[in-house]
Design a protein around this motif. Structure first.
Motif, mmCIF file in Angstrom:
data_model
loop_
_atom_site.group_PDB
_atom_site.id
_atom_site.type_symbol
_atom_site.label_atom_id
_atom_site.label_comp_id
_atom_site.label_asym_id
_atom_site.label_seq_id
_atom_site.Cartn_x
_atom_site.Cartn_y
_atom_site.Cartn_z
ATOM 1 N N ASP A 1 -8.859 13.841 30.165
ATOM 2 C CA ASP A 1 -9.714 13.663 28.918
ATOM 3 C C ASP A 1 -11.090 12.858 29.487
ATOM 4 N N ARG A 2 -10.949 11.854 30.069
ATOM 5 C CA ARG A 2 -12.329 11.113 30.467
ATOM 6 C C ARG A 2 -13.067 11.922 31.417
ATOM 7 N N VAL A 3 -12.547 12.556 32.251
ATOM 8 C CA VAL A 3 -13.303 13.479 33.002
ATOM 9 C C VAL A 3 -13.985 14.625 32.194
ATOM 10 N N TYR A 4 -13.231 15.170 31.102
ATOM 11 C CA TYR A 4 -13.854 16.176 30.363
ATOM 12 C C TYR A 4 -15.098 15.644 29.450
ATOM 13 N N GLU A 5 -14.582 14.344 29.044
ATOM 14 C CA GLU A 5 -15.803 13.823 28.096
ATOM 15 C C GLU A 5 -16.828 13.467 29.037
ATOM 16 N N MET A 6 -16.803 12.953 30.368
ATOM 17 C CA MET A 6 -18.087 12.878 30.951
ATOM 18 C C MET A 6 -18.892 13.966 31.385
ATOM 19 N N VAL A 7 -18.055 15.134 32.043
ATOM 20 C CA VAL A 7 -18.593 16.357 32.258
ATOM 21 C C VAL A 7 -19.518 16.920 31.120
ATOM 22 N N ALA A 8 -19.034 16.691 29.874
ATOM 23 C CA ALA A 8 -19.589 17.220 28.796
ATOM 24 C C ALA A 8 -21.301 16.533 28.531
ATOM 25 N N GLN A 9 -21.308 15.563 29.383
ATOM 26 C CA GLN A 9 -22.749 14.867 29.061
ATOM 27 C C GLN A 9 -23.559 15.350 29.996
ATOM 28 N N VAL A 10 -23.157 16.166 31.255
ATOM 29 C CA VAL A 10 -24.138 16.518 32.157
ATOM 30 C C VAL A 10 -25.000 17.643 31.626
ATOM 31 N N PRO A 11 -26.481 17.318 31.465
ATOM 32 C CA PRO A 11 -27.063 18.330 30.610
ATOM 33 C C PRO A 11 -27.486 19.658 31.474
ATOM 34 N N ALA A 12 -27.698 20.607 30.735
ATOM 35 C CA ALA A 12 -28.196 21.607 31.280
ATOM 36 C C ALA A 12 -29.275 21.698 32.455
ATOM 37 N N GLY A 13 -29.466 22.334 33.458
ATOM 38 C CA GLY A 13 -30.468 22.325 34.459
ATOM 39 C C GLY A 13 -30.183 20.889 35.421
ATOM 40 N N MET A 14 -29.024 20.319 35.234
ATOM 41 C CA MET A 14 -28.515 19.178 36.356
ATOM 42 C C MET A 14 -27.296 19.312 36.695
ATOM 43 N N VAL A 15 -26.990 18.743 37.772
ATOM 44 C CA VAL A 15 -25.469 18.808 38.163
ATOM 45 C C VAL A 15 -25.067 17.422 38.600
ATOM 46 N N ALA A 16 -23.724 17.088 38.729
ATOM 47 C CA ALA A 16 -23.189 15.760 39.187
ATOM 48 C C ALA A 16 -22.143 16.099 40.213
ATOM 49 N N THR A 17 -21.770 15.412 40.997
ATOM 50 C CA THR A 17 -20.906 15.505 41.932
ATOM 51 C C THR A 17 -19.559 15.111 41.544
ATOM 52 N N TYR A 18 -18.375 15.559 42.049
ATOM 53 C CA TYR A 18 -17.158 15.211 41.681
ATOM 54 C C TYR A 18 -17.024 13.614 41.954
ATOM 55 N N GLY A 19 -17.295 13.207 43.207
ATOM 56 C CA GLY A 19 -17.435 11.590 43.252
ATOM 57 C C GLY A 19 -18.077 10.854 42.171
ATOM 58 N N GLN A 20 -19.238 11.604 41.999
ATOM 59 C CA GLN A 20 -20.026 10.827 40.958
ATOM 60 C C GLN A 20 -19.262 10.602 39.538
ATOM 61 N N ILE A 21 -18.554 11.665 39.212
ATOM 62 C CA ILE A 21 -17.667 11.645 37.817
ATOM 63 C C ILE A 21 -16.638 10.848 38.070
ATOM 64 N N THR A 22 -16.013 10.651 39.049
ATOM 65 C CA THR A 22 -14.987 9.633 39.409
ATOM 66 C C THR A 22 -15.222 8.414 38.963
ATOM 67 N N LYS A 23 -16.726 7.809 39.774
ATOM 68 C CA LYS A 23 -17.121 6.696 39.378
ATOM 69 C C LYS A 23 -17.536 6.460 37.836
ATOM 70 N N LEU A 24 -17.796 7.584 37.405
ATOM 71 C CA LEU A 24 -18.378 7.183 35.865
ATOM 72 C C LEU A 24 -17.290 7.029 35.116
#
Length: 110
Positions: free
Chosen positions: A11-34
């Motif tokens: 759920d924490r992953v889904y909440e964070m991924v939902a914040q990544v704006p269109a036209g941008m990307v994040a990395t798997y490792g970045q999400i884990t840190k966040l």
């Protein structure tokens, strides 16, 4: 959203991924840190593979640390992920990797 995964990690992953704006990307490792769980990038992949809200939780915006797309993208393969990102204005390097210098979401990158 219901608690899923160990201690609500998914759920924490889904909440964070939902914040990544269109036209941008994040990395798997970045999400884990966040989400406060560094070194669990593989678990982010597991969470995204069972995304309970495709189209709402933009899992296509998550890429490998070098900008590569996931070979097993759960919703149609890397071609579908490429098409979705390109449709949002994300540009790619000649070797097919996302141009992270231009499109990496800056959250957690300080």
């Amino acid at each position: 959203m219901t608690e899923s995964g160990q201690d609500g990690f998914f759920d924490r992953v889904y909440e964070m991924v939902a914040q990544v704006p269109a036209g941008m990307v994040a990395t798997y490792g970045q999400i884990t840190k966040l989400v406060g769980e560094p070194r669990k990038a593989r678990y982010v992949g597991f969470a995204l593979h069972v995304n309970p809200q495709p189209g709402i939780i933009p899992c296509h915006r998550i890429v490998f640390a070098d900008g590569r797309l996931c070979e097993g993208f759960a919703f149609g393969g890397p071609e579908a992920q490429h098409e979705m990102l390109a449709g949002e204005g994300v540009s790619f390097l000649p070797d097919g990797r996302v141009d992270l210098a231009r499109h990496r979401w800056p959250a957690g990158m300080e």
